[in-house]
Write a protein that holds these residues in place. Structure first.
Motif, PDB file in Angstrom:
ATOM      1  N   GLY A  30       0.825  -1.210   0.000  1.00 35.68           N
ATOM      2  CA  GLY A  30       0.000   0.000   0.000  1.00 35.68           C
ATOM      3  C   GLY A  30       0.858   1.258   0.000  1.00 35.68           C
ATOM      4  N   ASP A  31       0.464   2.246   0.813  1.00 38.41           N
ATOM      5  CA  ASP A  31       1.210   3.515   0.880  1.00 38.41           C
ATOM      6  C   ASP A  31       2.649   3.306   1.350  1.00 38.41           C
ATOM      7  N   ARG A  32       2.827   2.301   2.178  1.00 34.71           N
ATOM      8  CA  ARG A  32       4.168   2.030   2.738  1.00 34.71           C
ATOM      9  C   ARG A  32       5.158   1.654   1.626  1.00 34.71           C
ATOM     10  N   GLN A  33       4.656   1.092   0.535  1.00 32.61           N
ATOM     11  CA  GLN A  33       5.558   0.727  -0.569  1.00 32.61           C
ATOM     12  C   GLN A  33       6.191   1.972  -1.198  1.00 32.61           C
ATOM     13  N   ASN A  34       5.587   3.113  -0.958  1.00 26.30           N
ATOM     14  CA  ASN A  34       6.100   4.367  -1.537  1.00 26.30           C
ATOM     15  C   ASN A  34       7.044   5.103  -0.580  1.00 26.30           C
ATOM     16  N   GLU A  35       7.333   4.482   0.568  1.00 31.84           N
ATOM     17  CA  GLU A  35       8.243   5.133   1.525  1.00 31.84           C
ATOM     18  C   GLU A  35       9.646   4.558   1.368  1.00 31.84           C
ATOM     19  N   LEU A  36      10.598   5.457   1.149  1.00 37.85           N
ATOM     20  CA  LEU A  36      11.971   5.009   0.906  1.00 37.85           C
ATOM     21  C   LEU A  36      12.938   5.974   1.583  1.00 37.85           C
ATOM     22  N   LEU A  37      13.764   5.425   2.459  1.00 37.36           N
ATOM     23  CA  LEU A  37      14.748   6.248   3.163  1.00 37.36           C
ATOM     24  C   LEU A  37      15.887   6.610   2.211  1.00 37.36           C
ATOM     25  N   ARG A  38      16.178   7.902   2.121  1.00 41.05           N
ATOM     26  CA  ARG A  38      17.284   8.373   1.266  1.00 41.05           C
ATOM     27  C   ARG A  38      18.148   9.314   2.106  1.00 41.05           C
ATOM     28  N   ILE A  39      19.413   8.954   2.287  1.00 38.25           N
ATOM     29  CA  ILE A  39      20.295   9.725   3.172  1.00 38.25           C
ATOM     30  C   ILE A  39      21.367  10.415   2.323  1.00 38.25           C
ATOM     31  N   PRO A  40      21.370  11.767   2.302  1.00 43.02           N
ATOM     32  CA  PRO A  40      22.430  12.453   1.548  1.00 43.02           C
ATOM     33  C   PRO A  40      23.769  12.386   2.277  1.00 43.02           C
ATOM     34  N   HIS A  41      24.868  12.445   1.524  1.00 44.36           N
ATOM     35  CA  HIS A  41      26.249  12.488   2.071  1.00 44.36           C
ATOM     36  C   HIS A  41      26.423  11.414   3.148  1.00 44.36           C
ATOM     37  N   ALA A  42      26.342  10.184   2.733  1.00 47.34           N
ATOM     38  CA  ALA A  42      26.242   9.079   3.692  1.00 47.34           C
ATOM     39  C   ALA A  42      27.476   8.181   3.698  1.00 47.34           C
ATOM     40  N   TYR A  43      27.522   7.302   4.695  1.00 50.42           N
ATOM     41  CA  TYR A  43      28.561   6.261   4.781  1.00 50.42           C
ATOM     42  C   TYR A  43      27.864   4.936   5.101  1.00 50.42           C
ATOM     43  N   ILE A  44      28.581   3.848   4.849  1.00 56.11           N
ATOM     44  CA  ILE A  44      28.154   2.523   5.353  1.00 56.11           C
ATOM     45  C   ILE A  44      29.381   1.871   5.977  1.00 56.11           C
ATOM     46  N   ALA A  45      29.249   1.368   7.184  1.00 55.60           N
ATOM     47  CA  ALA A  45      30.326   0.591   7.811  1.00 55.60           C
ATOM     48  C   ALA A  45      30.006  -0.894   7.626  1.00 55.60           C
ATOM     49  N   ILE A  46      31.031  -1.627   7.180  1.00 57.06           N
ATOM     50  CA  ILE A  46      30.848  -3.058   6.893  1.00 57.06           C
ATOM     51  C   ILE A  46      31.796  -3.858   7.777  1.00 57.06           C
ATOM     52  N   GLN A  47      31.288  -4.932   8.327  1.00 53.87           N
ATOM     53  CA  GLN A  47      32.161  -5.833   9.082  1.00 53.87           C
ATOM     54  C   GLN A  47      31.809  -7.281   8.764  1.00 53.87           C
ATOM     55  N   ASP A  48      32.848  -8.062   8.463  1.00 54.80           N
ATOM     56  CA  ASP A  48      32.671  -9.487   8.134  1.00 54.80           C
ATOM     57  C   ASP A  48      31.608  -9.708   7.057  1.00 54.80           C
ATOM     58  N   GLY A  49      31.590  -8.830   6.090  1.00 49.27           N
ATOM     59  CA  GLY A  49      30.693  -9.025   4.948  1.00 49.27           C
ATOM     60  C   GLY A  49      29.277  -8.515   5.150  1.00 49.27           C
ATOM     61  N   ASN A  50      28.997  -8.023   6.355  1.00 53.06           N
ATOM     62  CA  ASN A  50      27.629  -7.558   6.632  1.00 53.06           C
ATOM     63  C   ASN A  50      27.599  -6.065   6.960  1.00 53.06           C
ATOM     64  N   ILE A  51      26.410  -5.479   6.813  1.00 50.41           N
ATOM     65  CA  ILE A  51      26.248  -4.066   7.143  1.00 50.41           C
ATOM     66  C   ILE A  51      26.271  -3.924   8.664  1.00 50.41           C
ATOM     67  N   LEU A  52      27.237  -3.132   9.147  1.00 49.65           N
ATOM     68  CA  LEU A  52      27.362  -2.935  10.589  1.00 49.65           C
ATOM     69  C   LEU A  52      26.593  -1.677  11.005  1.00 49.65           C
ATOM     70  N   ASP A  53      26.681  -0.653  10.151  1.00 49.91           N
ATOM     71  CA  ASP A  53      26.051   0.627  10.502  1.00 49.91           C
ATOM     72  C   ASP A  53      25.994   1.489   9.241  1.00 49.91           C
ATOM     73  N   PHE A  54      25.194   2.542   9.279  1.00 46.18           N
ATOM     74  CA  PHE A  54      25.117   3.479   8.149  1.00 46.18           C
ATOM     75  C   PHE A  54      24.467   4.767   8.637  1.00 46.18           C
ATOM     76  N   GLY A  55      24.620   5.835   7.861  1.00 42.56           N
ATOM     77  CA  GLY A  55      24.010   7.109   8.239  1.00 42.56           C
ATOM     78  C   GLY A  55      24.727   8.251   7.544  1.00 42.56           C
ATOM     79  N   PRO A  56      24.439   9.506   7.956  1.00 41.11           N
ATOM     80  CA  PRO A  56      25.144  10.644   7.354  1.00 41.11           C
ATOM     81  C   PRO A  56      26.628  10.626   7.752  1.00 41.11           C
TER      82      PRO A  56
END
Ligand code: ZN
Length: 421
Positions: A30-56
């Motif tokens: 429904g409406d929730r399918q149209n909600e998408l998180l988009r973070i400008p100027h971001a990073y992702i921290a990865i550990q052991d092949g998995n997503i550890l953290d992310f954010g601005p």
């Protein structure tokens, strides 16, 4: 480098992180399918092949400062696509048939004259496991270049115990060699093989006594699927096959309502199928039961684009979203009706022709597709603990995705955090 961080990485200078995520462990509807998180100027921290953290980047915790930097130089990053519907293991091609159909020949009459799927069946039966594996691997590599990092893969061109097993083994070995996540589906009920012509019930008996138990017991697949369509398998026959699969631990899926609606969607609701695929001509009266049962509708824009010549009704995907049914997008990559494995192309058709919003389409090709494939605990979202299966695109904002249609926008792909070359 500190050994503690030897399997760590910090993806840095992301212009925009497009971060689909589930609705508290459920697919988006429904409406929730149209909600998408988009973070400008971001990073992702990865550990052991998995997503550890992310954010601005401005809020990146100092504990990640020692992680080696993977600089994407102001590019957009999103999870790799999950293709929830492929027939990736096959031999040969059917270009002449494809063009004949565009000029008016009917798909089901091609099938009943021994062409179509049955032509591919002959080629697959002749092929060795090595050839099938190599060709599958090559196809996977091509799809990876377009951003797909996980696949649902069906058998269905063998139609004997030995040849169905050969197809599932080819999928297993190819995915292992490359390192992609897959979900395997037994589709022995794709067509009735020539040796059972006119004896569909005899073939179902053979399948249920031989193929389904073997594949289930040897854990060669996770799912079972039936091509439920007029002239192939009826809803009653499909039910018998799916229930046999469920007995052996296989999750049900269905090909339904591609040409005619014959009750397949009600069956999908009844057996709690994880997905119902195609649904181009589904009867809206069957929507509420499927919606309540919790499965995902997989729309296949490439097949619609090629098959529905002269009777295009692209609105069906939007009808499903309005009916509060979670929608996923897949390629249906197969040698008959869609030789295109590019999820970018499918998303572009979904946005430009089917009327999906940008956010609906990206969610459909990632997080909802992972649910349709039974891979929701592993990949397809930007969530802590998920595999770092990511793609880097040559755009800065998501609006450029449909705007630059027809071009490959993917520059790099990471599988479990490792750059895939
Ligand atoms: Zn299919």
């Amino acid at each position: 480098m500190c050994s503690k961080y030897s399997h760590s990485k910090r993806i840095w200078n992301i212009s925009e992180l497009v971060a689909p995520c589930s609705d508290n462990g459920n697919p988006l509807r429904g409406d929730r399918q149209n909600e998408l998180l988009r973070i400008p100027h971001a990073y992702i921290a990865i550990q052991d092949g998995n997503i550890l953290d992310f954010g601005p980047m401005s809020a990146c915790p100092s504990e990640y400062e020692s992680f080696p930097i993977f600089d994407v130089h102001n590019s957009l990053v999103m999870p790799g696509f999950v293709d929830p519907h492929t027939h990736l293991v096959f031999e040969g091609e059917r270009a002449k048939e494809y063009v004949a159909r565009l000029q008016g020949e009917d798909y089901l009459s091609i099938l009943s004259a021994g062409g179509g799927i049955l032509e591919t069946v002959r080629a697959v039966r002749k092929a060795s496991l090595e050839d099938l594996t190599r060709n599958t691997e090559n196809r996977m590599r091509e799809c990876l270049q377009y951003g797909t990092t996980a696949f649902e893969i069906k058998s269905g061109y063998g139609l004997t115990l030995q040849d169905e097993v050969k197809m599932l083994q080819a999928a297993t070995v190819a995915s292992h060699n490359i390192g992609v996540c897959i979900s395997r589906t037994l589709l022995a009920a794709h067509a009735v093989p020539p040796e059972f012509e006119g004896n569909t019930d005899g073939y179902i008996r053979y399948m249920n006594q031989s193929i389904v138990p073997y594949v289930g017991e040897k854990k060669l697949a996770e799912n079972i699927d039936v091509f439920c369509e007029e002239g192939v398998f009826s809803a009653v026959q499909a039910e018998e096959i799916l229930k046999r699969g469920i007995q052996f631990g296989l999750r049900p899926k269905l090909h339904i309502d591609e040409f005619k609606s014959i009750g397949g969607l009600s069956l999908a609701a009844q057996v709690k199928a994880i997905s119902a695929d195609h649904m181009m001509v589904s009867n809206p009266l069957e929507f509420p039961a499927f919606c309540d049962a919790g499965g995902v509708a997989v729309v296949l824009p490439g097949t619609c684009f090629g098959l529905s010549h002269g009777r295009k009704d692209y609105n069906y995907a939007k009808r499903l979203i309005h009916a509060n049914i979670p929608v996923a997008i897949g390629t249906d990559l197969n040698p008959g009706t869609c030789m295109c494995g590019s999820m970018q192309m499918m998303i572009e058709i979904a946005i430009l022709q089917m009327g999906l919003t940008l956010s609906e389409a990206i969610n459909a090709a990632t997080v909802n597709a992972s649910f349709a494939s039974g891979l929701e605990f592993k990949t397809g979202a930007i969530e802590k603990g998920k595999r770092a299966d990511l793609q880097v695109l040559s755009i800065q904002s998501l609006e450029e995705f449909p705007y630059r249609f027809g071009l490959n926008k993917v520059t790099r792909v990471l599988l479990k955090g490792i750059d895939f070359a």
